[in-house]
Design a protein around this motif. Structure first.
Motif, mmCIF file in Angstrom:
data_model
loop_
_atom_site.group_PDB
_atom_site.id
_atom_site.type_symbol
_atom_site.label_atom_id
_atom_site.label_comp_id
_atom_site.label_asym_id
_atom_site.label_seq_id
_atom_site.Cartn_x
_atom_site.Cartn_y
_atom_site.Cartn_z
ATOM 1 N N ASP A 12 0.810 -1.217 0.000
ATOM 2 C CA ASP A 12 0.000 0.000 0.000
ATOM 3 C C ASP A 12 0.847 1.274 0.000
ATOM 4 O O ASP A 12 0.312 2.376 -0.028
ATOM 5 C CB ASP A 12 -0.986 0.008 1.168
ATOM 6 N N ASP A 13 2.171 1.129 0.049
ATOM 7 C CA ASP A 13 3.062 2.272 -0.086
ATOM 8 C C ASP A 13 3.361 2.465 -1.576
ATOM 9 O O ASP A 13 3.908 1.558 -2.223
ATOM 10 C CB ASP A 13 4.353 2.024 0.692
ATOM 11 N N PRO A 14 3.004 3.642 -2.162
ATOM 12 C CA PRO A 14 3.238 3.835 -3.620
ATOM 13 C C PRO A 14 4.683 3.623 -4.015
ATOM 14 O O PRO A 14 4.965 3.150 -5.120
ATOM 15 C CB PRO A 14 2.794 5.283 -3.855
ATOM 16 N N ASP A 15 5.616 3.949 -3.131
ATOM 17 C CA ASP A 15 7.032 3.764 -3.444
ATOM 18 C C ASP A 15 7.378 2.299 -3.633
ATOM 19 O O ASP A 15 8.302 1.951 -4.368
ATOM 20 C CB ASP A 15 7.904 4.359 -2.332
ATOM 21 N N PHE A 16 6.624 1.421 -2.935
ATOM 22 C CA PHE A 16 6.947 -0.002 -3.003
ATOM 23 C C PHE A 16 6.770 -0.523 -4.427
ATOM 24 O O PHE A 16 7.659 -1.177 -4.990
ATOM 25 C CB PHE A 16 6.057 -0.787 -2.037
ATOM 26 N N ALA A 17 5.618 -0.221 -5.038
ATOM 27 C CA ALA A 17 5.372 -0.691 -6.402
ATOM 28 C C ALA A 17 6.383 -0.093 -7.372
ATOM 29 O O ALA A 17 6.865 -0.784 -8.296
ATOM 30 C CB ALA A 17 3.950 -0.325 -6.817
ATOM 31 N N ASP A 18 6.714 1.179 -7.165
ATOM 32 C CA ASP A 18 7.703 1.812 -8.047
ATOM 33 C C ASP A 18 9.052 1.116 -7.952
ATOM 34 O O ASP A 18 9.742 0.918 -8.964
ATOM 35 C CB ASP A 18 7.858 3.286 -7.676
ATOM 36 N N LEU A 19 9.441 0.745 -6.734
ATOM 37 C CA LEU A 19 10.729 0.071 -6.551
ATOM 38 C C LEU A 19 10.730 -1.283 -7.249
ATOM 39 O O LEU A 19 11.729 -1.684 -7.862
ATOM 40 C CB LEU A 19 11.022 -0.093 -5.060
ATOM 41 N N VAL A 20 9.605 -2.012 -7.135
ATOM 42 C CA VAL A 20 9.534 -3.316 -7.793
ATOM 43 C C VAL A 20 9.610 -3.152 -9.307
ATOM 44 O O VAL A 20 10.359 -3.851 -9.997
ATOM 45 C CB VAL A 20 8.238 -4.055 -7.383
ATOM 46 N N VAL A 21 8.827 -2.210 -9.839
ATOM 47 C CA VAL A 21 8.827 -1.978 -11.292
ATOM 48 C C VAL A 21 10.206 -1.533 -11.770
ATOM 49 O O VAL A 21 10.743 -2.044 -12.754
ATOM 50 C CB VAL A 21 7.766 -0.916 -11.658
ATOM 51 N N ASP A 22 10.806 -0.556 -11.049
ATOM 52 C CA ASP A 22 12.126 -0.067 -11.448
ATOM 53 C C ASP A 22 13.167 -1.166 -11.360
ATOM 54 O O ASP A 22 14.085 -1.249 -12.194
ATOM 55 C CB ASP A 22 12.536 1.109 -10.556
ATOM 56 N N GLY A 23 13.040 -2.008 -10.319
ATOM 57 C CA GLY A 23 14.041 -3.050 -10.114
ATOM 58 C C GLY A 23 13.955 -4.164 -11.119
ATOM 59 O O GLY A 23 14.887 -4.952 -11.261
ATOM 60 N N LEU A 24 12.823 -4.242 -11.866
ATOM 61 C CA LEU A 24 12.659 -5.327 -12.824
ATOM 62 C C LEU A 24 12.626 -4.838 -14.269
ATOM 63 O O LEU A 24 13.465 -5.189 -15.088
ATOM 64 C CB LEU A 24 11.375 -6.098 -12.521
ATOM 65 N N GLN A 25 11.672 -3.952 -14.541
ATOM 66 C CA GLN A 25 11.436 -3.618 -15.940
ATOM 67 C C GLN A 25 12.559 -2.799 -16.552
ATOM 68 O O GLN A 25 12.832 -2.901 -17.737
ATOM 69 C CB GLN A 25 10.103 -2.874 -16.073
ATOM 70 N N GLU A 26 13.221 -1.950 -15.754
ATOM 71 C CA GLU A 26 14.296 -1.144 -16.323
ATOM 72 C C GLU A 26 15.529 -1.980 -16.605
ATOM 73 O O GLU A 26 16.418 -1.568 -17.335
ATOM 74 C CB GLU A 26 14.631 0.014 -15.378
ATOM 75 N N ILE A 27 15.595 -3.146 -15.953
ATOM 76 C CA ILE A 27 16.759 -4.006 -16.147
ATOM 77 C C ILE A 27 16.452 -5.120 -17.130
ATOM 78 O O ILE A 27 17.255 -5.481 -17.972
ATOM 79 C CB ILE A 27 17.200 -4.606 -14.796
ATOM 80 N N ASP A 28 15.230 -5.654 -17.037
ATOM 81 C CA ASP A 28 14.894 -6.820 -17.835
ATOM 82 C C ASP A 28 13.456 -6.673 -18.303
ATOM 83 O O ASP A 28 12.537 -6.700 -17.486
ATOM 84 C CB ASP A 28 15.060 -8.084 -16.978
ATOM 85 N N ASP A 29 13.242 -6.515 -19.607
ATOM 86 C CA ASP A 29 11.890 -6.281 -20.110
ATOM 87 C C ASP A 29 11.090 -7.568 -20.257
ATOM 88 O O ASP A 29 10.013 -7.581 -20.844
ATOM 89 C CB ASP A 29 11.923 -5.522 -21.443
#
Length: 632
Positions: A12-29
């Motif tokens: 429920d923390d907006p930063d949490f989802a951003d961290l997951v997305v940044d940690g995955l999609q920016e590295i591996d599509d």
């Protein structure tokens, strides 16, 4: 773009989802991330979408990550789940492992842009898909070993040799808790090391369950270096090396929690005893006994305020205190710590009363809890040792004092009610005596006068005798009304179910109604004294006919909390509505002025209320409320 993995991010923390997305999609599509802040919505995603891995925060709003993980495991035992926590807690790590987390990460690891999260997720998915490589097995062992070594709880690793569980490893807390060196326990059967004789039967049952690869959770008692302690035992089947018949036995000490539950249960029992107490002295004795047993201190007592609040006088004390100190002294206002606690209005906890009060310097008392009991008195519990009370003792004392205050207030109310009932009983006796005097001392000479007038009327024809005859009839009516008034005010004892439709019609037939009409409208069934209720209806009917005319219509109907009687007569002016219930008030020269007073007395004797308002057709409406309906 070819999507290989679909990841569900729950936090429920907006930063949490951003961290997951940044940690995955920016590295591996290859990754597609679905996001939700609500764990219940997360379950729906899992049910409807092809989710390959769940990455969940521990800190969730509606349930924590452990509960969410257990929910997933109940339906999807093979789905890879990674728990992420912003807290550095060995307990969370342990609980995550026990709940079935595939992996565990600190939140800071999500910020790592080196591909760490990608690696963790792909490893988790591959393990979930059972494509387990040698390196992945090593990763699992390393992860498990970290939990095993860092847990604050005692853990032993066991392996089944046939059906006998053999200890293969123990962690440091296990050695410290049970007093066994690892070298003395490894290789030994579990039941020879930690299972007491009285629990061998339970151990055999659990052993068969674990041998069949089922997890076990139960409470056990074990001998430790600190004496007998209670533990919550969790046994989780695991793979040890290439052997799939191992398990972790994980002990969590719950002794303090169990003791807390036991003590709170005792307080609950004390509450039931308080409810049955019939005097303040009995409440004090129960409180003192409970204080001794719950706080585990022999010197427990209760002092009550006496002499108009100028003195504290001992009312109850434990036998140990009586034996040790004999007759306890009273304390005048301002003397000693008892008065200090009373004036402070809060619980006082002392590590050493001898350092606080000269009066206690020669007494074998050191640690103490002293608590004011409302404005009634003071409760105290003392120990011969200093600093014997902890914050939990203060909490227990607070609960006990609250219960004691409520019990004393209840006793006070019951005593006041008994006094009131005794006064009412005496009042009823006086009214009954008055009614007897009226019935006997007035009725007898009245009967003589009536008889003489009858004789005189036969002997001579005189208009004066007719006047006397009417006056005697009037006196007879007044005597009847006076008797009814005297008895109607007595408090109602036994009641019974009364159908107002039936009773109101019966009462109508008892009254000279001329051309008047009576009807009922959803009249209820109530609890009442039927005899007195009959007088109420008859007097209201007479009042309606007397003031509304011989062709008046009277209606009896139900209200939300009672009933009403109304007529369609001329009504009663607003300014006269309070006066009509006064004894002797009447606008009719022939009236006694007792009828509505009798009605009010009957209402009050039932503890009801009566209001006079305007009826639906402009007449008078008498509303009786506060009535108990039958069967409720």
């Amino acid at each position: 773009m070819d999507i290989s993995f679909r990841i569900l991010s729950v936090g429920d923390d907006p930063d949490f989802a951003d961290l997951v997305v940044d940690g995955l999609q920016e590295i591996d599509d290859r990754f597609e991330v679905l996001e939700t802040a609500n764990p219940h919505d997360g379950i729906e995603y899992i049910e409807t979408e092809a989710i390959d891995c769940v990455v969940s925060a521990y800190e969730l709003s509606e349930m924590d990550g452990i509960e969410f993980l257990k929910t997933i495991r109940g339906e999807y035992p093979e789905l890879p789940c990674i728990l992420v926590s912003g807290q550095e807690s060995e307990t969370i790590v342990r609980d995550a492992f026990l709940a079935g987390a595939t992996d565990y990460l600190r939140k800071e690891a999500l910020i790592d842009t080196s591909g760490s999260l990608t690696t963790r997720i792909t490893d988790a998915i591959e393990r979930g898909g059972r494509t387990v490589s040698r390196s992945q097995r090593a990763h699992e062992r390393d992860h498990r070993a970290a939990l095993f070594d860092n847990s604050p709880d005692p853990i032993m690793e066991i392996e089944f040799d046939g059906e006998t569980p053999i200890i293969t490893a123990v962690n440091t807390p296990f050695e410290e808790t049970f007093g066994f060196e690892a070298s003395d326990t490894v290789g030994q059967p579990v039941h020879d090391v930690v299972v007491p004789d009285e629990e061998r039967g339970e151990h055999e049952r659990l052993k068969r369950q674990v041998f069949e690869r089922d997890s076990v959770e139960t409470d056990v008692r074990r001998e430790t270096t600190r004496g007998v302690r209670e533990f919550h035992l969790r046994v989780i089947p695991i793979d040890i090396g290439d052997v799939s018949n191992g398990a972790y036995a994980w002990y969590t000490d719950i002794t303090e929690r169990k003791e807390r539950e036991r003590v709170l249960g005792e307080l609950h029992d004390v509450t039931r005893k308080f409810i049955r107490a019939s005097s303040a002295e009995e409440v004090a004795a129960l409180a003192v006994e409970a204080g001794r047993d719950i706080l585990k201190q022999p010197y427990t007592h209760f002092y009550r305020l006496t002499d108009d609040g100028r003195r504290l006088t001992p009312i109850a004390a434990t036998e140990e205190m009586d034996d040790r100190f004999g007759d306890l002294p009273a304390f005048d206002r301002g003397d000693g710590l008892l008065w200090k606690a009373l004036e402070a209005g809060t619980i006082q906890r002392y590590d050493d009363v001898q350092a606080e009060d000269d009066l206690a310097s020669n007494l074998p008392i050191r640690g103490a809890i002293i608590a004011p009991v409302g404005d009634v008195g003071v409760f105290g519990s003392a120990s011969p040792e200093p600093a014997e009370f902890d914050p939990f003792d203060r909490e227990l004392a607070s609960i006990l004092i609250t219960q004691m205050e409520a019990a004393l207030e209840a006793v006070h109310r019951r005593e006041a009610l008994r006094v009131h009932e005794q006064e009412l009983e005496r009042q009823n006796e006086r009214l009954e005596e008055f009614a007897g005097v009226v019935a006997h001392d007035l009725r007898n000479p009245l009967n003589v006068a009536v008889g003489r007038v009858d004789i005189a009327q036969k002997d001579c024809d005189s208009e004066h005798l007719d006047v006397v005859d009417r006056a005697l009839d009037r006196m007879d009516e007044l005597i009847d009304q006076t008797l009814t008034l005297a008895r109607s005010g007595q408090v109602v004892g036994e009641t019974e179910s009364v159908d107002l439709s039936t009773l109101s019609e019966q009462c109508w037939r008892n009254v000279d109604t001329a051309e008047a009409t009576m009807r009922t409208d959803n009249a209820p069934v109530i609890d009442a004294d039927p005899e007195r209720l009959q007088h109420l209806f008859e007097n209201l009917y007479r009042n309606a006919i007397e003031h509304g005319g011989e062709d008046v219509t009277v209606t009896v109907g139900g209200l939300d909390d009672g009933f009403y009687v109304e007529d369609d007569g001329p009504g009663i002016p607003v300014e006269a509505r309070e006066d009509v219930f006064d004894t002797g008030y009447s606008t009719n020269e022939e009236g006694t002025g007792f009828g509505l007073r009798i009605v009010e007395q009957i209402v009050e004797s039932h503890h009801w209320d009566i209001w006079l308002t305007e009826g639906t057709e402009g007449g008078a409406q008498f509303e009786i409320s506060g009535v108990t309906f039958a069967g409720r």
